[in-house]
Write a protein that holds these residues in place. Sequence first.
Motif, short mmCIF file in Angstrom:
data_model
loop_
_atom_site.label_atom_id
_atom_site.label_comp_id
_atom_site.label_asym_id
_atom_site.label_seq_id
_atom_site.Cartn_x
_atom_site.Cartn_y
_atom_site.Cartn_z
N PHE A 64 -0.07 -14.18 1.25
CA PHE A 64 -0.71 -14.33 -0.06
C PHE A 64 -0.45 -15.74 -0.59
CE2 PHE A 64 -0.03 -9.66 0.04
CZ PHE A 64 -1.37 -9.28 -0.04
N GLN A 65 -1.39 -16.23 -1.38
CA GLN A 65 -1.24 -17.56 -1.97
C GLN A 65 -0.05 -17.59 -2.92
OE1 GLN A 65 -4.92 -18.68 -3.82
NE2 GLN A 65 -6.12 -18.48 -1.94
N ASN A 66 0.10 -16.55 -3.69
CA ASN A 66 1.16 -16.50 -4.70
C ASN A 66 2.15 -15.41 -4.34
OD1 ASN A 66 -1.29 -14.93 -5.24
ND2 ASN A 66 -0.22 -14.11 -7.00
N HIS A 67 3.38 -15.53 -4.85
CA HIS A 67 4.37 -14.49 -4.62
C HIS A 67 3.90 -13.21 -5.33
CE1 HIS A 67 8.13 -12.30 -4.45
NE2 HIS A 67 8.62 -13.24 -3.66
N PRO A 68 3.89 -12.06 -4.64
CA PRO A 68 3.40 -10.82 -5.27
C PRO A 68 4.04 -10.52 -6.62
CG PRO A 68 3.62 -10.48 -2.93
CD PRO A 68 4.18 -11.85 -3.21
N ALA B 210 -2.78 -5.45 -5.94
CA ALA B 210 -1.57 -4.75 -6.39
C ALA B 210 -1.78 -3.25 -6.50
CB ALA B 210 -1.11 -5.32 -7.73
N ALA B 211 -2.99 -2.85 -6.86
CA ALA B 211 -3.27 -1.43 -7.06
C ALA B 211 -3.74 -0.72 -5.79
CB ALA B 211 -4.32 -1.27 -8.16
N GLN B 212 -3.87 -1.45 -4.72
CA GLN B 212 -4.42 -0.89 -3.48
C GLN B 212 -3.41 0.04 -2.81
OE1 GLN B 212 -5.56 -3.89 -0.62
NE2 GLN B 212 -7.51 -2.87 -0.26
N PRO B 213 -3.79 1.28 -2.52
CA PRO B 213 -2.88 2.17 -1.78
C PRO B 213 -2.53 1.56 -0.42
CG PRO B 213 -4.71 3.42 -2.70
CD PRO B 213 -5.06 1.96 -2.87
N PRO B 214 -1.35 1.84 0.10
CA PRO B 214 -0.95 1.25 1.38
C PRO B 214 -1.96 1.50 2.50
CG PRO B 214 0.92 2.33 0.34
CD PRO B 214 -0.28 2.67 -0.48
N PHE C 50 4.33 -2.87 1.52
CA PHE C 50 2.94 -3.23 1.23
C PHE C 50 2.30 -2.12 0.39
CE2 PHE C 50 3.20 -0.88 5.15
CZ PHE C 50 2.12 0.00 5.14
N GLY C 51 1.17 -2.49 -0.23
CA GLY C 51 0.43 -1.51 -1.02
C GLY C 51 1.00 -1.34 -2.42
N ASP C 52 0.36 -0.47 -3.17
CA ASP C 52 0.70 -0.22 -4.57
C ASP C 52 2.19 0.02 -4.76
OD1 ASP C 52 0.53 0.34 -7.26
OD2 ASP C 52 -0.23 2.37 -6.98
N ARG C 53 2.83 -0.85 -5.55
CA ARG C 53 4.25 -0.77 -5.87
C ARG C 53 5.15 -0.79 -4.64
NH1 ARG C 53 3.80 3.86 -10.69
NH2 ARG C 53 2.12 2.79 -11.82
N GLY C 54 4.66 -1.42 -3.58
CA GLY C 54 5.45 -1.50 -2.36
C GLY C 54 5.71 -0.16 -1.72
#
Length: 298
Positions: A45-49, A87-91, A115-119
């Motif tokens: 990712f371009q930016n830190h999550p 950020a809201a994407q399910p794993p 990875f995915g929503d809330r890690g």
Amino acid sequence: MQNKAQGHVLALGTFDGVHLGHRALLQQTVMLAEALGAAPIIYTFQNHPLSLFGRSPKLLMTEAERIAALEATGMPVVADPFDAQFAAQPPQAFVRMLVERFALQGAVVGFNYTFGDRGAGNTALLQALGKELGFAVQVIEPVSYKDAPVSSTRIRACLEEGALDAANAMLGARYALSGTVAANRRIGHTLGFPTANLEGYGNKVLPSPGVYAARAYVAGQVFQAVTNVGNNPTVEGKVTTVETHLLEFDRDIYGMPMRVEFVARLRGEIRFPSREALSRQIASDVTHAREILTKAGQ
């Protein structure tokens, strides 16, 4: 990147610092791609999550530095912006996107990859999805330094605690700050040791307050240097600055880009009883730094 016949193996991660653990992961990505007849790609990712939530840590590299370091491996780099949609994407949805977008044949991740929503996704879920969707997964065990895993978090802590040697060892390179030389209070001139005040180095970790032997890259040349990180308590400084005295150098470089590599920590920051005492100590610091840098061939 879209060659469906060939397919791809992805190295997945944030890769802040591109440290020894990251390099092991990237090397394994190339090896797995060769074994599968696929092409390796670094996906990040371009930016830190955590920046999306206002909780980004101080970083070891700026975005531009990190991407440049990854590209220097010779592998293509894809860096998407981490936004609210990601950020809201399910794993499961995140992985299916990678499968479709990259004709995924393999993924290589670190032992603590999430990875995915809330890690919510972890390496176990990634391996299960790999079996379901038909791609290989390799999880890289941690690379150790002095019996503990190398990580970006550990390197940041070492820098903040003054353990520069350990931080540089885990990075596999010298920690550095890059920015622009800006005018400051010119206290160094009055002490006989003019300094270049570095600004614009981004949201990066500052080494622990103190004095360092350094290498300074400016005006197309490399110079031995002494760098002070701190608020200069002897002269009643109010803010933290990064001030570098370049040895055997006497030029006006205001407004010019400069890179400072931290080679060795000389001492912590001290409040001296007078400017004269401070000047004597700086002279001693210069002698000490010159000895270290000359011995190291710097």
